[in-house]
Design a protein around this motif. Structure first.
Motif, PDB file in Angstrom:
ATOM      1  N   GLY A 118     111.331  27.906 103.746  1.00  0.00           N
ATOM      2  CA  GLY A 118     111.925  28.664 104.324  1.00  0.00           C
ATOM      3  C   GLY A 118     113.373  29.073 104.299  1.00  0.00           C
ATOM      4  O   GLY A 118     113.747  28.461 103.356  1.00  0.00           O
ATOM      5  N   TYR A 119     113.893  30.106 104.980  1.00  0.00           N
ATOM      6  CA  TYR A 119     115.240  30.420 104.691  1.00  0.00           C
ATOM      7  C   TYR A 119     116.086  30.630 105.939  1.00  0.00           C
ATOM      8  O   TYR A 119     115.566  31.343 106.947  1.00  0.00           O
ATOM      9  CB  TYR A 119     115.437  31.758 103.844  1.00  0.00           C
ATOM     10  CG  TYR A 119     116.899  31.947 103.340  1.00  0.00           C
ATOM     11  CD1 TYR A 119     117.267  31.426 102.126  1.00  0.00           C
ATOM     12  CD2 TYR A 119     117.541  32.937 104.179  1.00  0.00           C
ATOM     13  CE1 TYR A 119     118.514  31.558 101.564  1.00  0.00           C
ATOM     14  CE2 TYR A 119     118.957  33.120 103.653  1.00  0.00           C
ATOM     15  CZ  TYR A 119     119.310  32.645 102.572  1.00  0.00           C
ATOM     16  OH  TYR A 119     120.740  32.701 102.011  1.00  0.00           O
ATOM     17  N   ARG A 120     117.136  29.936 106.283  1.00  0.00           N
ATOM     18  CA  ARG A 120     117.775  29.929 107.512  1.00  0.00           C
ATOM     19  C   ARG A 120     119.034  30.773 107.403  1.00  0.00           C
ATOM     20  O   ARG A 120     119.783  31.107 106.893  1.00  0.00           O
ATOM     21  CB  ARG A 120     118.496  28.494 107.666  1.00  0.00           C
ATOM     22  CG  ARG A 120     118.704  27.984 109.095  1.00  0.00           C
ATOM     23  CD  ARG A 120     118.887  26.518 109.222  1.00  0.00           C
ATOM     24  NE  ARG A 120     119.081  26.092 110.602  1.00  0.00           N
ATOM     25  CZ  ARG A 120     120.213  25.194 110.966  1.00  0.00           C
ATOM     26  NH1 ARG A 120     121.040  25.199 110.323  1.00  0.00           N
ATOM     27  NH2 ARG A 120     120.094  24.914 112.405  1.00  0.00           N
ATOM     28  N   ILE A 121     118.759  31.743 108.793  1.00  0.00           N
ATOM     29  CA  ILE A 121     119.598  32.928 108.868  1.00  0.00           C
ATOM     30  C   ILE A 121     120.439  32.713 110.242  1.00  0.00           C
ATOM     31  O   ILE A 121     119.883  32.148 111.308  1.00  0.00           O
ATOM     32  CB  ILE A 121     119.128  34.144 108.824  1.00  0.00           C
ATOM     33  CG1 ILE A 121     118.157  34.353 107.465  1.00  0.00           C
ATOM     34  CG2 ILE A 121     120.006  35.208 109.021  1.00  0.00           C
ATOM     35  CD1 ILE A 121     117.307  35.542 107.469  1.00  0.00           C
ATOM     36  N   ALA A 122     121.798  32.807 110.105  1.00  0.00           N
ATOM     37  CA  ALA A 122     122.561  32.731 111.312  1.00  0.00           C
ATOM     38  C   ALA A 122     122.302  33.969 112.364  1.00  0.00           C
ATOM     39  O   ALA A 122     122.064  34.951 112.153  1.00  0.00           O
ATOM     40  CB  ALA A 122     123.999  32.737 111.110  1.00  0.00           C
ATOM     41  N   ALA A 123     121.831  33.419 113.640  1.00  0.00           N
ATOM     42  CA  ALA A 123     121.592  34.454 114.509  1.00  0.00           C
ATOM     43  C   ALA A 123     122.896  34.890 115.256  1.00  0.00           C
ATOM     44  O   ALA A 123     123.733  34.354 115.362  1.00  0.00           O
ATOM     45  CB  ALA A 123     120.614  33.814 115.681  1.00  0.00           C
ATOM     46  N   PRO A 124     122.808  36.129 115.952  1.00  0.00           N
ATOM     47  CA  PRO A 124     123.744  36.893 116.572  1.00  0.00           C
ATOM     48  C   PRO A 124     124.277  35.897 117.653  1.00  0.00           C
ATOM     49  O   PRO A 124     123.321  35.152 118.509  1.00  0.00           O
ATOM     50  CB  PRO A 124     123.512  38.180 117.042  1.00  0.00           C
ATOM     51  CG  PRO A 124     122.310  38.457 116.162  1.00  0.00           C
ATOM     52  CD  PRO A 124     121.520  37.289 115.663  1.00  0.00           C
ATOM     53  N   GLU A 125     125.432  35.828 117.871  1.00  0.00           N
ATOM     54  CA  GLU A 125     126.121  34.977 119.331  1.00  0.00           C
ATOM     55  C   GLU A 125     125.521  35.568 120.492  1.00  0.00           C
ATOM     56  O   GLU A 125     125.270  37.096 120.555  1.00  0.00           O
ATOM     57  CB  GLU A 125     127.498  35.064 118.846  1.00  0.00           C
ATOM     58  CG  GLU A 125     128.149  34.152 117.844  1.00  0.00           C
ATOM     59  CD  GLU A 125     127.759  32.862 118.083  1.00  0.00           C
ATOM     60  OE1 GLU A 125     127.701  32.438 119.195  1.00  0.00           O
ATOM     61  OE2 GLU A 125     127.513  32.260 117.031  1.00  0.00           O
ATOM     62  N   ILE A 126     125.167  35.045 121.515  1.00  0.00           N
ATOM     63  CA  ILE A 126     124.705  35.434 122.563  1.00  0.00           C
ATOM     64  C   ILE A 126     125.875  35.295 123.748  1.00  0.00           C
ATOM     65  O   ILE A 126     126.438  34.101 123.845  1.00  0.00           O
ATOM     66  CB  ILE A 126     123.539  34.643 123.232  1.00  0.00           C
ATOM     67  CG1 ILE A 126     122.282  34.720 122.106  1.00  0.00           C
ATOM     68  CG2 ILE A 126     123.123  35.049 124.565  1.00  0.00           C
ATOM     69  CD1 ILE A 126     121.068  33.818 122.837  1.00  0.00           C
ATOM     70  N   ILE A 127     126.504  36.409 124.268  1.00  0.00           N
ATOM     71  CA  ILE A 127     127.420  36.412 125.054  1.00  0.00           C
ATOM     72  C   ILE A 127     127.267  35.511 126.324  1.00  0.00           C
ATOM     73  O   ILE A 127     126.322  35.514 127.137  1.00  0.00           O
ATOM     74  CB  ILE A 127     127.637  37.869 125.688  1.00  0.00           C
ATOM     75  CG1 ILE A 127     128.057  38.927 124.491  1.00  0.00           C
ATOM     76  CG2 ILE A 127     128.757  37.971 126.592  1.00  0.00           C
ATOM     77  CD1 ILE A 127     128.292  40.189 124.800  1.00  0.00           C
ATOM     78  N   GLY A 128     128.231  34.772 126.554  1.00  0.00           N
ATOM     79  CA  GLY A 128     128.197  33.770 127.835  1.00  0.00           C
ATOM     80  C   GLY A 128     127.256  32.334 127.377  1.00  0.00           C
ATOM     81  O   GLY A 128     127.637  31.491 128.036  1.00  0.00           O
ATOM     82  N   LEU A 129     126.765  32.094 126.500  1.00  0.00           N
ATOM     83  CA  LEU A 129     125.906  31.127 125.915  1.00  0.00           C
ATOM     84  C   LEU A 129     126.751  30.438 124.862  1.00  0.00           C
ATOM     85  O   LEU A 129     126.937  30.767 123.662  1.00  0.00           O
ATOM     86  CB  LEU A 129     124.660  31.446 125.490  1.00  0.00           C
ATOM     87  CG  LEU A 129     123.544  30.410 125.294  1.00  0.00           C
ATOM     88  CD1 LEU A 129     123.200  29.492 126.522  1.00  0.00           C
ATOM     89  CD2 LEU A 129     122.295  30.833 124.684  1.00  0.00           C
TER      90      LEU A 129
END
Length: 329
Positions: free
Chosen positions: A171-182
């Protein structure tokens, strides 16, 4: 074996929640130190123990005379692995457990005791990873059924079955977008896997308690299954305080299974030359795999986690769960 391989290459092995993994910097506007559980020295060894259990139900086919089949499995697993390089781990695992299975209308029931062993490894290439496992299982099986057509006809059988399996995953790991407030960080990991099993049952005969008119003998056979998976994983690492991190994970994937030799050749012992083919409830070929789990890790090297897994298909449903404790040093 599916449950055992899932334990050996568990979702918690992707990137461990424990020391050396959870390091979360504060937002740029925050004037506070970062939260980290990274130890001052690297940890190389990891010992873990887990318990798993699950059940499956497959619908029969009236047109061919097969009945619904249900099965349950449970096991205890322990493993040890070592970090050969900062990106590579290898290890082995041993397990013991059992299964119970049966057909509707009280036609037959059975059980087995099992022993399992596996070697496994994983290596990372920056954001990509490759993981593999080779496993073996011994099953001591016994069956029990009644045929009430010619008086009391209680038929028993016992035999040893062997299962060999292998799994390769990447597999290949990709940074997910930041979640506001989390707080914390998240990743998305598309992955693909192939898994092969060969299940061997020997020639065996039923013994009777009472009339033996319907006692059967079965020929030896080997069933080979090949599974391919394509899907994605989503994880979020959240700092809970100094030295404590929580990881939430979920997975969704499509699985396709190919089977060979799913029927059995039987003979009435009291009637030589009476061979016929037995066909049971057909396994599902395409399934939706769903997983949800969480793990909490501490700076002293202890981590505790668990997850729930489901396989949904037309005419077949599987549910399983597991709890796992591991310690790194």
């Amino acid at each position: 074996m599916n449950s055992f391989l899932s334990m050996v290459l568990s979702p918690f092995d992707d990137y461990r929640t424990g020391p050396g993994v959870v390091t979360t910097a504060p937002p740029k506007y925050a004037k506070v130190p970062s939260v980290s559980v990274t130890p001052s020295s690297p940890r190389y060894w990891d010992v873990w123990a887990a318990a798993y259990g699950g059940q499956t139900k497959a619908l029969g086919d009236v047109s061919i005379g097969s009945h619904d089949r249900s099965s349950r499995a449970f096991g205890l697993v322990t493993g040890l692995d070592v970090r050969l390089t900062p990106d590579t781990r290898v290890g082995f695992a041993l397990a013991g457990g059992g299964t119970n299975f049966g057909l509707t209308d009280n036609l037959a029931v059975g059980r087995s005791d099992m022993f399992q062993a596996a070697v496994y490894g994983r290596t990372n290439f920056h954001s990509a990873y490759v993981a593999a496992a080779l496993a073996y299982a011994w099953n001591g099986v016994s069956t029990d059924r009644y045929v009430p057509l010619a008086g009391p006809d209680h038929l028993l059988a016992s035999y040893s079955a062997n299962n060999f399996a292998g799994r390769l995953e990447g597999g290949y790991r990709i940074a997910a977008p930041e979640i506001i407030g989390l707080p914390g960080r998240g990743w998305i990991t598309p992955y693909a896997a192939v898994q092969i099993q060969a299940f061997y049952t020997p020639f065996y005969r039923e013994t009777s308690v009472g009339s033996s008119a319907f006692a059967l003998a079965y020929e030896a056979r080997t069933t080979v299954t090949t599974r391919t998976e394509l899907g994605g994983k989503l994880e979020r690492m959240i700092p809970l305080g100094p030295g404590v991190g929580l990881t939430l994970r979920t997975r969704a994937a499509w699985a396709h299974d190919e089977f060979t030799n799913t029927s059995a050749i039987a003979t009435f012992q009291s009637l030589p030359g009476s061979q016929f083919i037995v066909v049971g409830a057909a396994p599902a070929r395409d399934s939706l795999l769903l997983l949800a789990g969480a793990e909490i890790g501490f700076a002293n090297g202890v981590a505790l986690g668990g997850w729930f897994n489901s396989e949904q298909a037309y005419g077949s449903q599987t549910y399983s769960g597991s709890a796992r404790l591991h310690y790194t040093w």
